[in-house]
Write a protein that holds these residues in place. Structure first.
Motif, PDB file in Angstrom:
ATOM      1  N   TRP A  74      -4.150 105.713 -24.463  1.00  0.00           N
ATOM      2  CA  TRP A  74      -4.727 105.816 -23.231  1.00  0.00           C
ATOM      3  C   TRP A  74      -3.642 106.469 -22.139  1.00  0.00           C
ATOM      4  O   TRP A  74      -2.592 106.496 -22.212  1.00  0.00           O
ATOM      5  CB  TRP A  74      -5.240 104.652 -22.684  1.00  0.00           C
ATOM      6  CG  TRP A  74      -6.754 104.314 -22.580  1.00  0.00           C
ATOM      7  CD1 TRP A  74      -7.467 104.918 -23.358  1.00  0.00           C
ATOM      8  CD2 TRP A  74      -7.468 103.765 -21.438  1.00  0.00           C
ATOM      9  NE1 TRP A  74      -8.774 104.362 -23.055  1.00  0.00           N
ATOM     10  CE2 TRP A  74      -8.639 103.544 -21.986  1.00  0.00           C
ATOM     11  CE3 TRP A  74      -7.067 102.891 -20.543  1.00  0.00           C
ATOM     12  CZ2 TRP A  74      -9.861 102.929 -21.104  1.00  0.00           C
ATOM     13  CZ3 TRP A  74      -7.937 102.212 -19.780  1.00  0.00           C
ATOM     14  CH2 TRP A  74      -9.453 102.090 -20.189  1.00  0.00           C
ATOM     15  N   LEU A  75      -4.184 107.577 -21.383  1.00  0.00           N
ATOM     16  CA  LEU A  75      -3.399 108.199 -20.481  1.00  0.00           C
ATOM     17  C   LEU A  75      -3.993 107.620 -19.150  1.00  0.00           C
ATOM     18  O   LEU A  75      -5.053 107.577 -19.006  1.00  0.00           O
ATOM     19  CB  LEU A  75      -3.464 109.648 -20.423  1.00  0.00           C
ATOM     20  CG  LEU A  75      -3.227 110.355 -21.772  1.00  0.00           C
ATOM     21  CD1 LEU A  75      -3.530 111.766 -21.579  1.00  0.00           C
ATOM     22  CD2 LEU A  75      -1.628 110.182 -21.982  1.00  0.00           C
ATOM     23  N   VAL A  76      -2.688 106.975 -18.568  1.00  0.00           N
ATOM     24  CA  VAL A  76      -3.240 106.388 -17.190  1.00  0.00           C
ATOM     25  C   VAL A  76      -2.213 106.934 -15.896  1.00  0.00           C
ATOM     26  O   VAL A  76      -1.331 107.581 -16.104  1.00  0.00           O
ATOM     27  CB  VAL A  76      -2.882 104.991 -17.206  1.00  0.00           C
ATOM     28  CG1 VAL A  76      -3.893 104.216 -18.277  1.00  0.00           C
ATOM     29  CG2 VAL A  76      -1.354 104.616 -17.851  1.00  0.00           C
ATOM     30  N   ASN A  77      -2.905 106.923 -14.850  1.00  0.00           N
ATOM     31  CA  ASN A  77      -2.443 107.437 -13.543  1.00  0.00           C
ATOM     32  C   ASN A  77      -1.573 106.193 -12.974  1.00  0.00           C
ATOM     33  O   ASN A  77      -2.118 105.173 -12.930  1.00  0.00           O
ATOM     34  CB  ASN A  77      -3.662 107.839 -12.634  1.00  0.00           C
ATOM     35  CG  ASN A  77      -4.284 108.742 -13.012  1.00  0.00           C
ATOM     36  OD1 ASN A  77      -4.019 109.902 -13.508  1.00  0.00           O
ATOM     37  ND2 ASN A  77      -5.437 108.784 -12.632  1.00  0.00           N
ATOM     38  N   LEU A  78      -0.266 106.686 -12.709  1.00  0.00           N
ATOM     39  CA  LEU A  78       0.756 105.570 -12.028  1.00  0.00           C
ATOM     40  C   LEU A  78       1.112 105.915 -10.864  1.00  0.00           C
ATOM     41  O   LEU A  78       1.098 107.115 -10.303  1.00  0.00           O
ATOM     42  CB  LEU A  78       1.692 105.478 -13.115  1.00  0.00           C
ATOM     43  CG  LEU A  78       1.606 105.244 -14.489  1.00  0.00           C
ATOM     44  CD1 LEU A  78       2.781 105.480 -15.403  1.00  0.00           C
ATOM     45  CD2 LEU A  78       0.851 103.961 -14.878  1.00  0.00           C
ATOM     46  N   GLU A  79       1.206 104.982 -10.025  1.00  0.00           N
ATOM     47  CA  GLU A  79       1.865 104.995  -8.366  1.00  0.00           C
ATOM     48  C   GLU A  79       2.594 103.882  -8.219  1.00  0.00           C
ATOM     49  O   GLU A  79       2.206 102.692  -8.708  1.00  0.00           O
ATOM     50  CB  GLU A  79       0.836 105.330  -7.472  1.00  0.00           C
ATOM     51  CG  GLU A  79       1.317 105.494  -6.287  1.00  0.00           C
ATOM     52  CD  GLU A  79       0.240 105.393  -5.243  1.00  0.00           C
ATOM     53  OE1 GLU A  79       0.598 105.353  -4.170  1.00  0.00           O
ATOM     54  OE2 GLU A  79      -1.022 105.185  -5.572  1.00  0.00           O
ATOM     55  N   ARG A  80       3.916 103.967  -7.882  1.00  0.00           N
ATOM     56  CA  ARG A  80       4.559 103.030  -7.308  1.00  0.00           C
ATOM     57  C   ARG A  80       4.232 102.512  -5.794  1.00  0.00           C
ATOM     58  O   ARG A  80       3.529 103.137  -5.145  1.00  0.00           O
ATOM     59  CB  ARG A  80       6.040 103.293  -6.911  1.00  0.00           C
ATOM     60  CG  ARG A  80       6.705 103.330  -8.529  1.00  0.00           C
ATOM     61  CD  ARG A  80       8.278 103.902  -8.271  1.00  0.00           C
ATOM     62  NE  ARG A  80       8.077 105.464  -7.848  1.00  0.00           N
ATOM     63  CZ  ARG A  80       9.228 106.191  -7.813  1.00  0.00           C
ATOM     64  NH1 ARG A  80      10.050 105.756  -8.054  1.00  0.00           N
ATOM     65  NH2 ARG A  80       8.768 107.460  -7.368  1.00  0.00           N
ATOM     66  N   ALA A  81       4.404 101.197  -5.424  1.00  0.00           N
ATOM     67  CA  ALA A  81       3.996 100.518  -4.300  1.00  0.00           C
ATOM     68  C   ALA A  81       4.605 101.229  -3.207  1.00  0.00           C
ATOM     69  O   ALA A  81       5.543 101.728  -2.995  1.00  0.00           O
ATOM     70  CB  ALA A  81       4.141  99.083  -4.081  1.00  0.00           C
ATOM     71  N   LEU A  82       3.761 101.277  -1.931  1.00  0.00           N
ATOM     72  CA  LEU A  82       4.146 102.164  -0.740  1.00  0.00           C
ATOM     73  C   LEU A  82       5.388 101.511  -0.027  1.00  0.00           C
ATOM     74  O   LEU A  82       5.642 100.334   0.004  1.00  0.00           O
ATOM     75  CB  LEU A  82       3.138 101.928   0.171  1.00  0.00           C
ATOM     76  CG  LEU A  82       3.366 102.712   1.559  1.00  0.00           C
ATOM     77  CD1 LEU A  82       3.330 104.319   1.180  1.00  0.00           C
ATOM     78  CD2 LEU A  82       1.995 102.440   2.641  1.00  0.00           C
ATOM     79  N   THR A  83       6.440 102.275   0.394  1.00  0.00           N
ATOM     80  CA  THR A  83       7.483 101.862   0.730  1.00  0.00           C
ATOM     81  C   THR A  83       7.381 102.304   2.383  1.00  0.00           C
ATOM     82  O   THR A  83       6.504 103.095   3.009  1.00  0.00           O
ATOM     83  CB  THR A  83       8.812 102.460   0.363  1.00  0.00           C
ATOM     84  OG1 THR A  83       8.749 103.833   0.639  1.00  0.00           O
ATOM     85  CG2 THR A  83       9.141 102.305  -1.118  1.00  0.00           C
ATOM     86  N   LEU A  84       8.242 101.582   3.474  1.00  0.00           N
ATOM     87  CA  LEU A  84       7.874 102.030   4.848  1.00  0.00           C
ATOM     88  C   LEU A  84       8.492 103.272   5.114  1.00  0.00           C
ATOM     89  O   LEU A  84       7.836 103.823   6.281  1.00  0.00           O
ATOM     90  CB  LEU A  84       8.825 100.757   5.673  1.00  0.00           C
ATOM     91  CG  LEU A  84       8.312  99.397   5.457  1.00  0.00           C
ATOM     92  CD1 LEU A  84       9.190  98.594   6.412  1.00  0.00           C
ATOM     93  CD2 LEU A  84       6.920  99.535   6.160  1.00  0.00           C
ATOM     94  N   ASN A  85       9.070 103.954   4.425  1.00  0.00           N
ATOM     95  CA  ASN A  85       9.677 105.142   4.782  1.00  0.00           C
ATOM     96  C   ASN A  85       8.731 106.409   4.038  1.00  0.00           C
ATOM     97  O   ASN A  85       9.321 107.386   3.939  1.00  0.00           O
ATOM     98  CB  ASN A  85      11.101 105.319   4.549  1.00  0.00           C
ATOM     99  CG  ASN A  85      11.404 105.157   3.031  1.00  0.00           C
ATOM    100  OD1 ASN A  85      10.667 105.024   2.231  1.00  0.00           O
ATOM    101  ND2 ASN A  85      12.801 105.620   2.879  1.00  0.00           N
TER     102      ASN A  85
END
Length: 216
Positions: free
Chosen positions: A79-90
């Protein structure tokens, strides 16, 4: 918390279902930078916790509830999956506020090439219809998109620019494929607020009625 702006597309290299949860291993590169055990990564819009990290992959556990409520119940190796790290304050909030909590599983009805862009028609369960609004925000497999219009039979249309189409797993999707849907969290807060106001109004009217009866 996430923005719905996909950082890269990873590939599932291992997926093991156990009695009450599953373990997934995803090959990737960009999202591994500055990521530590315990950090959150959105995988196709689902917030998962990194439990193991290698030089070219990370592993996460998926609860039974998440399996039931998301497309992970259909997950297979490759499977190909979309990835995003959690938001940082900056970090700039380029999309909209995304929690990584899937509300429903939808289905791609069709993908239409429109000039230099694409139109996606996505069907969804009736129970989330109240959160679907033209020009409202929606998250599809972790991608922040805007609802272009509502179509009959619990289906909406989103417009996708070429860049988003090319850098996410949308380019590998076909009609009939399932996708994770997360509605705009602000809509949920508004719904709760209106319910509270409605209940308060009813209580106030009941008190007024009681006071009127007591006058007699």
């Amino acid at each position: 918390m996430f923005t719905g702006i996909v950082e890269e597309v990873g590939q599932v290299v291992n997926f093991i279902k156990k009695s009450d949860f599953a373990n997934i291993k995803i090959k990737c590169k960009t999202v591994l930078e500055n990521t530590e055990i315990g950090d959150s990564i959105a995988v196709n819009g689902v917030c998962l916790t990194v439990v193991k990290k290698d030089s070219d992959s990370f592993s996460a556990d998926i609860s039974y509830e998440t399996l039931e409520r998301s497309t992970f119940k259909y997950c297979t190796v490759g499977w190909l999956v979309n990835l995003e790290r959690a938001l940082t304050l900056n970090k700039r909030l380029g999309g909209h506020i995304v929690q990584g909590h899937v509300d429903a599983v939808g289905k791609i009805v069709d993908i239409i090439k429109f000039k230099d862009a694409y139109k996606l028609h996505v069907s969804y369960p009736a129970e989330i219809d109240k959160y679907i609004a033209e020009k409202g925000s929606i998250t599809i497999d972790g991608i922040s998109l805007t609802i272009a219009k509502e179509i009959d039979n619990n289906t909406f249309e989103v417009a996708v620019i070429p860049h988003t189409f090319d850098v996410t797993n949308l380019k590998n999707k076909r009609g009939g494929d399932f996708v994770n849907i997360e509605v705009d969290v602000i809509a949920r807060y508004i719904e709760k607020l209106l319910k509270k106001e409605n209940n308060t109004s009813k209580l106030y009217k009941n008190i007024q009625n009681l006071m009127t009866l007591e006058d007699f």
